[in-house]
Design a protein around this motif. Structure first.
Motif, short mmCIF file in Angstrom:
data_model
loop_
_atom_site.label_atom_id
_atom_site.label_comp_id
_atom_site.label_asym_id
_atom_site.label_seq_id
_atom_site.Cartn_x
_atom_site.Cartn_y
_atom_site.Cartn_z
N TRP A 156 0.84 -1.19 0.00
CA TRP A 156 0.00 0.00 0.00
C TRP A 156 0.88 1.25 0.00
O TRP A 156 2.06 1.21 0.34
CB TRP A 156 -0.92 0.03 1.21
CG TRP A 156 -0.20 0.07 2.53
CD1 TRP A 156 0.22 -1.00 3.28
CD2 TRP A 156 0.22 1.24 3.25
NE1 TRP A 156 0.86 -0.58 4.42
CE2 TRP A 156 0.88 0.81 4.43
CE3 TRP A 156 0.10 2.61 3.02
CZ2 TRP A 156 1.42 1.68 5.37
CZ3 TRP A 156 0.63 3.49 3.95
CH2 TRP A 156 1.27 3.04 5.11
N THR A 161 -6.08 2.44 -2.06
CA THR A 161 -6.30 1.12 -1.51
C THR A 161 -5.46 0.11 -2.29
O THR A 161 -4.85 0.45 -3.31
CB THR A 161 -7.80 0.75 -1.58
OG1 THR A 161 -8.05 -0.40 -0.79
CG2 THR A 161 -8.25 0.49 -3.02
N ASP A 184 -10.25 -5.90 1.81
CA ASP A 184 -9.50 -5.25 2.89
C ASP A 184 -9.10 -6.22 3.99
O ASP A 184 -8.02 -6.09 4.58
CB ASP A 184 -10.32 -4.11 3.49
CG ASP A 184 -10.26 -2.84 2.65
OD1 ASP A 184 -9.23 -2.61 1.98
OD2 ASP A 184 -11.23 -2.07 2.67
N GLU A 188 -5.33 -6.55 5.15
CA GLU A 188 -4.95 -6.21 6.52
C GLU A 188 -4.26 -7.39 7.21
O GLU A 188 -3.30 -7.19 7.97
CB GLU A 188 -6.18 -5.77 7.31
CG GLU A 188 -6.66 -4.37 6.97
CD GLU A 188 -5.59 -3.33 7.25
OE1 GLU A 188 -5.26 -3.10 8.43
OE2 GLU A 188 -5.04 -2.77 6.28
N ARG A 204 -1.45 2.92 7.08
CA ARG A 204 -2.31 2.83 5.90
C ARG A 204 -3.51 3.73 6.07
O ARG A 204 -4.23 3.64 7.06
CB ARG A 204 -2.75 1.38 5.70
CG ARG A 204 -3.52 1.13 4.42
CD ARG A 204 -3.91 -0.33 4.33
NE ARG A 204 -4.67 -0.60 3.11
CZ ARG A 204 -5.58 -1.56 2.97
NH1 ARG A 204 -5.84 -2.35 4.01
NH2 ARG A 204 -6.21 -1.74 1.84
N MET A 207 -8.74 2.69 2.50
CA MET A 207 -9.34 1.37 2.32
C MET A 207 -10.23 1.42 1.07
O MET A 207 -10.39 2.46 0.44
CB MET A 207 -10.16 0.97 3.55
CG MET A 207 -9.39 1.02 4.86
SD MET A 207 -8.14 -0.29 4.94
CE MET A 207 -7.50 -0.02 6.60
N ASN A 208 -10.85 0.28 0.75
CA ASN A 208 -11.71 0.24 -0.43
C ASN A 208 -12.83 1.28 -0.36
O ASN A 208 -13.18 1.91 -1.36
CB ASN A 208 -12.31 -1.15 -0.60
CG ASN A 208 -11.29 -2.18 -1.04
OD1 ASN A 208 -10.19 -1.83 -1.48
ND2 ASN A 208 -11.63 -3.45 -0.92
#
Length: 244
Positions: A156, A161, A184, A188, A204, A207-208
């Protein structure tokens, strides 16, 4: 990892759950069944669409890190460390017919979020990979329209994402550009437990659900990734216009 076991014939719900979805996140062929065929002497599983109508895969931005490395190859890691990933893409037309000979380019960042071939990367904009060609390559589709790349799970970087870029060239002078995304929860898990993902600094931040490119392309549904014998596997069917 234990090898997954899959039936020769898949139900509609099961098939749509196994294939990766379009860049927009919606299932590529909502009215179609897919049969999975595997060679008795190989672990390779192929997705073969039956006759029907395939929705054209939506295009997404190319991004700043594309170049043609002029490398026709299936193994693209060049020694980059990370969790093994097989990316299998099937190129079909609007009628779901495989496009033999279509060219597919693939490129993505490494486990620490860096692309090959560019300066000014990383959180401090001080990473320079000029002259390198890791995690890039292209192939021609076989008679079933399938190309397969051996790579690593992408890492990432800030503002995006987890994703992989591709270009599909169904014929000379015609191309489409897209991206494939990853769940995700899988990302993760890998980022927090596996080396070298869990050794990088920073946090990070995307996310999506809050990736602008994914949102603009369509719904927020994630693509599917499964565990094979010795690696993760991501599957995606790319529907393009054969002519015109």
């Amino acid at each position: 990892m234990q090898k997954a076991s899959f039936p020769n014939k898949l139900s509609r719900r099961r098939a749509l759950g196994l294939i990766a979805v379009t860049a927009g996140g919606s299932a590529l062929v909502p009215v179609q069944l897919f049969a999975q065929q595997a060679s008795p002497t190989s672990d390779t599983a192929l997705l073969m669409p039956e006759a029907g109508v395939c929705s054209i895969t939506p295009e997404t931005t190319e991004g700043p890190y594309y170049f043609d490395p002029e490398l026709e190859r299936s193994e693209i890691t060049e020694g980059r460390e990370g969790v093994k990933l097989t990316v299998r893409l099937q190129i079909v037309d609007e009628a779901c017919n495989p496009i033999e000979g279509a060219r597919v380019d693939l490129w993505h960042c490494d486990a620490t979020g860096h692309y090959s071939g560019y300066p000014g990367q990383g959180d401090g904009r001080d990473v320079d990979t000029t002259g390198q060609k890791f995690l890039r390559g292209w192939q021609r589709a076989d008679k079933t329209g399938i190309v397969s790349f051996e790579t690593i799970y992408p890492g990432w970087y800030r503002g995006r994402t987890t994703h992989i870029h591709f270009k599909a060239f169904p014929r000379e002078g015609s191309e489409m550009t897209g991206q494939m995304f990853f769940p995700d929860d899988v990302s993760e898990h890998i980022f927090s437990t596996r080396t070298p993902y869990n050794q990088r600094g920073g946090q990070r931040d995307t996310m999506n659900a809050n990736d602008g490119i994914l949102r603009r392309a369509g719904s927020g549904t994630q693509s599917a990734v499964r565990e094979a014998a010795s690696a993760y596997e991501a599957l995606m069917i790319i529907a393009v216009k054969r002519a015109g």
